[in-house]
Design a protein around this motif. Structure first.
Motif, PDB file in Angstrom:
ATOM      1  N   TYR A   1     -17.503  36.410  -8.069  1.00  0.00           N
ATOM      2  CA  TYR A   1     -17.513  35.633  -8.743  1.00  0.00           C
ATOM      3  C   TYR A   1     -18.592  34.839  -8.373  1.00  0.00           C
ATOM      4  CZ  TYR A   1     -13.248  37.924 -10.317  1.00  0.00           C
ATOM      5  OH  TYR A   1     -12.211  38.912 -11.069  1.00  0.00           O
ATOM      6  N   GLN A   2     -18.511  34.374  -7.481  1.00  0.00           N
ATOM      7  CA  GLN A   2     -19.909  32.916  -7.297  1.00  0.00           C
ATOM      8  C   GLN A   2     -20.937  33.963  -6.596  1.00  0.00           C
ATOM      9  OE1 GLN A   2     -19.060  31.958  -3.605  1.00  0.00           O
ATOM     10  NE2 GLN A   2     -18.074  30.115  -3.885  1.00  0.00           N
ATOM     11  N   ASP A   3     -21.765  35.902  -6.744  1.00  0.00           N
ATOM     12  CA  ASP A   3     -22.249  36.155  -7.383  1.00  0.00           C
ATOM     13  C   ASP A   3     -23.141  36.112  -9.089  1.00  0.00           C
ATOM     14  OD1 ASP A   3     -24.812  37.699  -7.223  1.00  0.00           O
ATOM     15  OD2 ASP A   3     -23.677  39.495  -6.544  1.00  0.00           O
ATOM     16  N   ILE A   4     -22.198  36.128  -9.314  1.00  0.00           N
ATOM     17  CA  ILE A   4     -21.906  37.321 -10.836  1.00  0.00           C
ATOM     18  C   ILE A   4     -21.845  35.920 -11.816  1.00  0.00           C
ATOM     19  CG2 ILE A   4     -21.043  39.787 -10.549  1.00  0.00           C
ATOM     20  CD1 ILE A   4     -18.177  37.898 -12.365  1.00  0.00           C
ATOM     21  N   GLY A   5     -21.547  35.073 -11.107  1.00  0.00           N
ATOM     22  CA  GLY A   5     -21.732  33.117 -11.810  1.00  0.00           C
ATOM     23  C   GLY A   5     -23.535  32.826 -11.854  1.00  0.00           C
ATOM     24  N   LYS A   6     -23.241  32.993 -10.258  1.00  0.00           N
ATOM     25  CA  LYS A   6     -25.287  32.446 -10.562  1.00  0.00           C
ATOM     26  C   LYS A   6     -25.833  33.375 -11.138  1.00  0.00           C
ATOM     27  CE  LYS A   6     -28.333  31.794  -6.345  1.00  0.00           C
ATOM     28  NZ  LYS A   6     -28.762  32.372  -4.931  1.00  0.00           N
ATOM     29  N   LYS A   7     -26.113  34.658 -10.667  1.00  0.00           N
ATOM     30  CA  LYS A   7     -26.867  34.952 -12.003  1.00  0.00           C
ATOM     31  C   LYS A   7     -27.446  35.299 -12.943  1.00  0.00           C
ATOM     32  CE  LYS A   7     -26.620  39.380  -8.975  1.00  0.00           C
ATOM     33  NZ  LYS A   7     -26.084  41.481  -8.254  1.00  0.00           N
ATOM     34  N   GLY A   8     -25.345  35.291 -13.953  1.00  0.00           N
ATOM     35  CA  GLY A   8     -25.408  34.485 -14.877  1.00  0.00           C
ATOM     36  C   GLY A   8     -26.004  33.412 -15.572  1.00  0.00           C
ATOM     37  N   GLY A   9     -25.534  32.524 -14.588  1.00  0.00           N
ATOM     38  CA  GLY A   9     -26.743  30.968 -14.486  1.00  0.00           C
ATOM     39  C   GLY A   9     -28.457  31.231 -14.542  1.00  0.00           C
ATOM     40  N   GLU A  10     -28.503  31.545 -14.087  1.00  0.00           N
ATOM     41  CA  GLU A  10     -30.134  32.369 -13.932  1.00  0.00           C
ATOM     42  C   GLU A  10     -31.029  32.569 -15.009  1.00  0.00           C
ATOM     43  OE1 GLU A  10     -30.345  33.961  -9.717  1.00  0.00           O
ATOM     44  OE2 GLU A  10     -30.211  32.619  -8.757  1.00  0.00           O
ATOM     45  N   ALA A  11     -30.200  34.343 -15.485  1.00  0.00           N
ATOM     46  CA  ALA A  11     -30.164  34.422 -16.889  1.00  0.00           C
ATOM     47  C   ALA A  11     -30.195  33.633 -18.190  1.00  0.00           C
ATOM     48  CB  ALA A  11     -29.086  35.844 -17.077  1.00  0.00           C
TER      49      ALA A  11
END
Length: 126
Positions: free
Chosen positions: A72-82
């Motif tokens: 969840y941290q990884d997908i949250g980070k990716k979503g935030g960057e996108a």
């Protein structure tokens, strides 16, 4: 009992797999996008909001059972960057304003006193 074999003695599963493989070799991304869009439109015409809430909840529960905090941290980070790459300062100001208004409608002065106190205490701990 139903016979799950076709004329060639092949199971439906095997015939489906072979058909899918053949289709994937003869059709590109555009084909799959088009049939996906058609399927999505047909589904939306045949189902209501409750259906989507139910399948969303089931999917969320299944995902939670098979993934850990790091996922969840990884997908949250990716979503935030996108999101950061595709939105500007005005976007963040607008969603911040909406969030602040929604919070102020659902919380009273005591809530703000409490979070202010916690924030002040955490700064004095630094």
């Amino acid at each position: 009992m139903a016979n799950n074999n076709n004329r060639d003695g092949m199971s439906r599963e095997e015939a489906g797999r072979m058909g899918g493989e053949k289709t994937s070799k003869t059709h590109g991304k555009d084909f799959y996008q088009e049939i996906g869009k058609k399927g999505g439109n047909a589904t939306s015409e045949n189902h209501d909001q409750e259906f989507y809430q139910e399948i969303g909840q089931k999917g969320g529960e299944a995902t939670a059972e098979s993934h850990d905090k790091d996922f969840y941290q990884d997908i949250g980070k990716k979503g935030g960057e996108a999101t950061a790459e595709s939105h500007d300062k005005d976007f963040y100001q607008e969603i911040g304003k909406k969030g602040g208004e929604a919070t102020s409608e659902s919380h009273d002065k005591d809530f703000y006193r409490e979070i202010g106190k916690k924030g002040g205490n955490s700064r004095s701990d630094d």
